[in-house]
Design an enzyme around this catalytic site. Structure first.
Site, short mmCIF file in Angstrom:
data_model
loop_
_atom_site.label_atom_id
_atom_site.label_comp_id
_atom_site.label_asym_id
_atom_site.label_seq_id
_atom_site.Cartn_x
_atom_site.Cartn_y
_atom_site.Cartn_z
N CYS A 1 30.63 -9.85 16.69
CA CYS A 1 30.16 -9.18 17.90
C CYS A 1 31.13 -9.32 19.08
O CYS A 1 31.04 -8.58 20.05
CB CYS A 1 28.79 -9.69 18.29
SG CYS A 1 28.63 -11.47 18.17
N CYS B 1 29.52 -15.12 26.64
CA CYS B 1 29.65 -13.95 27.51
C CYS B 1 29.23 -14.24 28.95
O CYS B 1 29.64 -13.52 29.86
CB CYS B 1 28.82 -12.80 26.98
SG CYS B 1 29.19 -12.40 25.26
N GLU C 1 22.36 -8.83 11.03
CA GLU C 1 23.31 -9.88 10.64
C GLU C 1 22.60 -10.96 9.81
O GLU C 1 23.16 -11.46 8.84
CB GLU C 1 23.95 -10.49 11.90
CG GLU C 1 25.21 -11.27 11.60
CD GLU C 1 26.10 -11.43 12.84
OE1 GLU C 1 25.85 -10.77 13.86
OE2 GLU C 1 27.03 -12.23 12.77
N GLU D 1 22.17 -9.52 6.46
CA GLU D 1 23.44 -9.55 5.72
C GLU D 1 23.71 -10.96 5.20
O GLU D 1 24.14 -11.15 4.05
CB GLU D 1 24.57 -9.11 6.66
CG GLU D 1 25.95 -9.09 6.00
CD GLU D 1 27.07 -8.67 6.97
OE1 GLU D 1 26.79 -8.46 8.18
OE2 GLU D 1 28.21 -8.55 6.51
N SER E 1 31.18 -10.42 9.49
CA SER E 1 29.97 -9.62 9.30
C SER E 1 30.34 -8.16 9.51
O SER E 1 31.17 -7.86 10.37
CB SER E 1 28.93 -10.05 10.32
OG SER E 1 27.98 -9.02 10.50
N GLU F 1 36.53 3.92 14.59
CA GLU F 1 35.36 3.69 13.73
C GLU F 1 34.06 3.87 14.51
O GLU F 1 32.99 3.96 13.89
CB GLU F 1 35.38 2.25 13.19
CG GLU F 1 36.55 1.89 12.28
CD GLU F 1 37.78 1.42 13.05
OE1 GLU F 1 37.80 1.53 14.29
OE2 GLU F 1 38.73 0.96 12.40
N GLU G 1 37.20 -1.93 22.53
CA GLU G 1 36.25 -1.74 21.42
C GLU G 1 35.66 -0.33 21.46
O GLU G 1 35.57 0.35 20.43
CB GLU G 1 35.11 -2.78 21.51
CG GLU G 1 34.02 -2.55 20.45
CD GLU G 1 32.78 -3.46 20.62
OE1 GLU G 1 32.89 -4.53 21.24
OE2 GLU G 1 31.72 -3.08 20.11
N LYS H 1 35.66 -5.22 25.56
CA LYS H 1 34.73 -4.13 25.21
C LYS H 1 35.34 -2.77 25.54
O LYS H 1 34.96 -1.76 24.97
CB LYS H 1 33.41 -4.29 25.97
CG LYS H 1 32.58 -5.46 25.53
CD LYS H 1 31.75 -5.15 24.30
CE LYS H 1 31.17 -6.41 23.70
NZ LYS H 1 30.79 -6.24 22.29
#
Ligand SMILES: *[C@@H]1O[C@H](CO)[C@@H](O)[C@H](O)[C@H]1NC(C)=O
Ligand SMILES: *[C@@H]1O[C@H](CO)[C@@H](O)[C@H](O)[C@H]1NC(C)=O
Ligand SMILES: *[C@@H]1O[C@H](CO)[C@@H](O)[C@H](O)[C@H]1NC(C)=O
Ligand SMILES: CC(=O)N[C@H]1CO[C@H](CO)[C@@H](O)[C@@H]1O
Ligand code: SF4
Ligand code: SF4
Length: 467
Positions: free
Chosen positions: A191, A399, A171, A174, A211, A258, A253, A250
């Site tokens: 994230c 988190c 990241e 990037e 990102s 993907e 996710e 999650k």
């Protein structure tokens, strides 16, 4: 005749639009509700409005009982619910909960032959789990966590904190590329899956700002079925990859198309901190006494940058440490970026001077706050002009207070959990993600440098409008 017709229309309306009896909504991959258990207190409705900013839930009278339902009366999966789990943290009777994946895990462990069970644990788990088993708030119990998972039947236990360093390395790279080549600013972190769900479902014009990095869980999930499988000469299809996360989002996710390849999902099962605590108890493991074990090599090492990922502001702080080092070749002289650390402010700001220019950053906790910041940016409010980088975590505190962890007693308990991660960070020799030696080895072995074509293949993803 008239009243007869009216009666039929009334009846049809009732059948089609008002469920007559209490229901259980199992449509979401992240959270579920069971109206039979609901006492109609509306705590979840407030959490969904004020923290998640999604206004998905409402209290309705069904079967002459006040119970939770979706506001528009459709299944949860058809609403703009982002799966953040903030509602599950406040529901005392357990009417809204995470989707329980323990039965699938146990079933899978029962037929273990020929399979390799691999677990990864998020940075935040090491603090929250300690509390449930009677350690003081903010105690770190990595060794007991690893030992318990081995006892449950996992062959390998890796640390998602390693992958958090990896996420930071990619990241920060990037970000630096966008600075050098002129990219889309502000760049937003990607994230937090609940935040990503919000962008895709409700605000897709922000997709270019995100990102392209996968989350730490999904980076490690991809490595487990490629790099690890190759090194251990294991068929990736025989690996059962389980992640232990403080998060309900999650769970969905992991099921993103993907994040799958020909050998299946990169992450097969996602267990929340709460579910793991139940599993440890049901296996009668004495968490306080079990002798410590270490994370398995390959993906065990973490720097301070990786472990503070679990706190609000931690991703930004870690990314700035690495970006500074990439841009200047030197470590940042002041590694602690205090204005964006935990704390109560829903939106926090800071500036870092890198190579003669000022990089303005912001950190949001709770998507409701992120929505406020986005609105300001879109209205060209001068107070947020020139922002270059924005971190968003859907859970207040980050988190460590995730929608899949247990409810913290108060705001101080959240601060203490975050404080434990910052203390780990300050005691570590390596505090910049780029300096993680297992990570450097991984790039030498198979990724060929930060932001390389190979790194993009395995560690980056894309997002699409689901509006
Ligand atoms: C919903 O809750 C009721 C009451 O506790 C329970 O009997 C029922 O099994 C639950 N339904 C589901 C699908 O979990
Ligand atoms: C997203 O990026 C575009 C292009 O740089 C920018 O104009 C826009 O303000 C950004 N959106 C937000 C909400 O930051
Ligand atoms: C640092 O700034 C100088 C002067 O603006 C510029 O020439 C140089 O390329 C910058 N270094 C990096 C790594 O961007
Ligand atoms: C799963 C877990 O560890 N939950 C604990 C997290 O912290 C709160 C209080 O701070 C405890 O009540 C939970 O049991
Ligand atoms: S998971 Fe989040 S968005 Fe969905 S209903 Fe609960 S609080 Fe609202
Ligand atoms: S918090 Fe739980 S009990 Fe209260 S209204 Fe929501 S689902 Fe019902």
């Amino acid at each position: 005749m008239q009243s007869y017709r009216f009666g039929v229309i009334f009846w049809l309306t009732k059948v089609f639009f008002c469920p007559l009896s209490l229901r259980t909504d199992l449509s979401s991959l992240s959270v579920m509700f069971n109206q039979s258990k609901c006492v109609g207190c509306s705590a979840c409705v407030k959490a969904c409005n004020n923290i998640a900013g999604q206004n998905v839930l409402a209290i309705k009278t069904i079967d002459s009982k006040k119970v939770v339902d979706t506001k528009i009366g459709v299944e949860l999966s058809k609403t703009n619910c982002i799966g953040c789990g903030q509602c599950t943290l406040v529901c005392r009777p357990g009417a809204i909960t995470e989707v329980d994946e323990i039965p699938i895990l146990l079933e899978s462990l029962k037929n273990k032959k020929g399979k390799v069970f691999v677990a990864q644990t998020a940075p935040a788990i090491r603090v929250n789990l300690s509390e449930i088993f009677g350690f003081p708030v903010g105690t770190v119990t990595e060794g007991k966590l690893v030992a318990s998972l081995k006892k449950i039947g996992f062959d390998y236990v890796f640390d998602t904190s390693f992958a958090a360093d990896l996420t930071i390395a990619e990241e920060a790279t990037e970000f630096v590329e966008r600075v050098k080549k002129g990219g889309v600013f502000p760049m937003f972190t990607s994230c937090c899956p609940a935040w990503v769900n919000y962008v895709e479902k409700s605000n897709p014009q922000l997709i270019p700002n995100l990102s392209s990095c996968k989350s730490p869980m999904s980076m490690l999930g991809a490595l487990i079925k490629t790099d690890f499988a190759k090194i251990k000469k294991i068929d990736p299809r025989s690996i059962v990859s389980v992640s232990i996360m403080p998060c309900t989002a999650k769970k969905d996710e992991a099921r993103r198309s993907e994040l799958s390849d020909e050998s299946g999902q990169n992450t097969d099962i996602v267990i929340s901190t709460r579910e793991l605590a139940r599993l440890i108890k049901s296996k009668k493991i004495d968490y306080k006494k079990i002798p410590d074990q270490k994370y398995d090599k390959l993906y065990a090492e973490y720097t301070g940058g990786g472990v503070i990922f679990g706190s609000s502001g931690g991703v930004m702080e870690a990314a700035l440490r690495s970006a500074y080092q990439i841009l200047t070749g030197n470590p940042l002289s002041q590694l602690d970026i205090l204005p964006i650390r935990a704390g109560k402010d829903g939106i926090k700001f800071s500036e870092v001077h890198i190579n003669g220019s000022t990089v303005k950053v912001a950190v949001c906790q709770g998507v409701a706050n992120a929505k406020k910041l986005v609105e300001k940016i879109q209205k060209k409010d001068p107070s947020v002009a020139d922002l270059k980088f924005v971190e968003v975590m859907a859970c207040p505190g980050g988190c460590v207070n995730g929608g899949g962890s247990s409810k913290a007693k108060n705001a101080k308990a959240v601060q203490d959990r975050a404080g434990a991660l910052y203390k780990l960070d300050s005691n570590l020799k390596q505090r910049v993600s780029l300096d993680n030696s297992e990570l450097k080895e991984l790039y030498r072995r198979s990724l060929k440098g930060f932001g390389s074509h190979e790194a993009h293949e395995i560690l980056h993803t894309h997002f699409k409008s689901k509006k």
